[in-house]
Design a protein around this motif. Sequence first.
Motif, PDB file in Angstrom:
ATOM      1  N   SER A  20       4.152  51.069  25.801  1.00 20.81           N
ATOM      2  CA  SER A  20       4.625  51.214  24.419  1.00 20.81           C
ATOM      3  C   SER A  20       3.439  51.334  23.488  1.00 20.81           C
ATOM      4  CB  SER A  20       5.482  50.010  24.019  1.00 20.81           C
ATOM      5  OG  SER A  20       5.732  50.010  22.626  1.00 20.81           O
ATOM      6  N   ASN A  22       3.770  51.206  20.174  1.00 25.59           N
ATOM      7  CA  ASN A  22       3.999  50.240  19.098  1.00 25.59           C
ATOM      8  C   ASN A  22       3.545  48.838  19.490  1.00 25.59           C
ATOM      9  OD1 ASN A  22       5.079  52.124  17.332  1.00 25.59           O
ATOM     10  ND2 ASN A  22       7.176  51.815  18.058  1.00 25.59           N
ATOM     11  N   ARG A  53       5.139  61.960  28.270  1.00 23.72           N
ATOM     12  CA  ARG A  53       5.898  61.640  27.062  1.00 23.72           C
ATOM     13  C   ARG A  53       7.373  61.990  27.291  1.00 23.72           C
ATOM     14  NH1 ARG A  53       0.253  61.953  26.880  1.00 23.72           N
ATOM     15  NH2 ARG A  53      -0.512  61.042  24.909  1.00 23.72           N
ATOM     16  N   PRO A  55      11.614  61.100  26.445  1.00 28.09           N
ATOM     17  CA  PRO A  55      12.392  60.646  25.287  1.00 28.09           C
ATOM     18  C   PRO A  55      12.461  59.118  25.227  1.00 28.09           C
ATOM     19  CG  PRO A  55      13.515  62.445  26.402  1.00 28.09           C
ATOM     20  CD  PRO A  55      12.372  62.044  27.287  1.00 28.09           C
ATOM     21  N   ARG A  56      11.996  58.562  24.131  1.00 21.56           N
ATOM     22  CA  ARG A  56      12.065  57.133  23.827  1.00 21.56           C
ATOM     23  C   ARG A  56      11.223  56.245  24.755  1.00 21.56           C
ATOM     24  NH1 ARG A  56      18.457  55.933  22.431  1.00 21.56           N
ATOM     25  NH2 ARG A  56      18.667  57.506  20.768  1.00 21.56           N
ATOM     26  N   ARG A  57      10.394  56.799  25.602  1.00 21.10           N
ATOM     27  CA  ARG A  57       9.556  55.951  26.457  1.00 21.10           C
ATOM     28  C   ARG A  57       8.360  56.735  26.985  1.00 21.10           C
ATOM     29  NH1 ARG A  57      10.493  56.261  32.089  1.00 21.10           N
ATOM     30  NH2 ARG A  57      12.097  57.795  32.671  1.00 21.10           N
TER      31      ARG A  57
END
Length: 328
Positions: A20, A22, A53, A55-57
């Motif tokens: 992640s 973030n 890369r 989607p969402r992860r």
Amino acid sequence: MRLPPLNSLRAFEATARHCSVNKAAQELHVTPAAVSHQIKALEEFLGIELFKRLPRRLSLTPAAEACLPKLTAAFAQMAEAVAEAQQFANAGRVLVSAPPALLSKWLIPRLSDFQTRHPEIDLRLSAKQTMIDSLREETGQTVSLLEEADLAIRFGDGDYPGYVTHKLFPSYALPMCSPKLLQGEHPLHTPEDLRYHKLLHYAADDATDAGRPDWAAWLKAAGVRGVNPRRGPTFNHVMLAMQAAEDGLGVVLGIPLMATAQIAAGELVVPFPLSLPIGASYYLIHNQAVEQEAGVKAFRDWILDHARNEPWREPPQAPSTGNAQMVL
């Protein structure tokens, strides 16, 4: 071999470990954009892709999976190396936190003796109201009871699980006044003579006053009637009320540990030895892990020795005087 910038490696390792951007940014205290920039720079330096890369992860490429364990271990070793270096830098440094009143009135006047015995130790002192348990509870603090200090003097009930705890002093209050009040038109000879003198009070705004006895409780314990326990000026801290007593303004239920120098110099006297306990005591605490460190051990042994030999460590024994049966 030319190595890539350390910041890029750190950003990659944190991102790969968390999968992640973030979370890596939160750990490194930077923005997600800064982490992404460092990863892109590392990929360009190496000429390979480190993340897929999705989607969402994020997903690690085989190259990233291969190097991540060694990078994680390398950063852990660097952290250990820095910690070991800091131990040498802090070897002679000891940080002690304590409640402000005890620090200024009891500990600091005795520090010259510690410096004489241990000139090699760089002692650092921190006055903190949060060393008072009741104030800590009121403010909702949840950090370590030491608050980054090596040792702390806490004012509370002594229930400090997980810490090495030594009781320094019980806390109690008893009448104190200027020696001027023992003479004059109405000399203060018996508790009944308090009717001719101002009673000094301090409000319970400060957490150091928690559980303290007041004049009503003391007069009742002394068997004195006919003295209004509420008359006289009120201060917002015990030290202000004790200063007023030293200046001859009246009689205070003072804390002798905070006035040992004034009592020894005859600037304050204890006209009646009847004392009442305060609902907390002073404790020295530290972590088990530092118990054998030279600086911690030196300060601990020194302060425990002074505490054992403190003349006002325990309440004085009170004889019967007049109508007041002073039983402690």
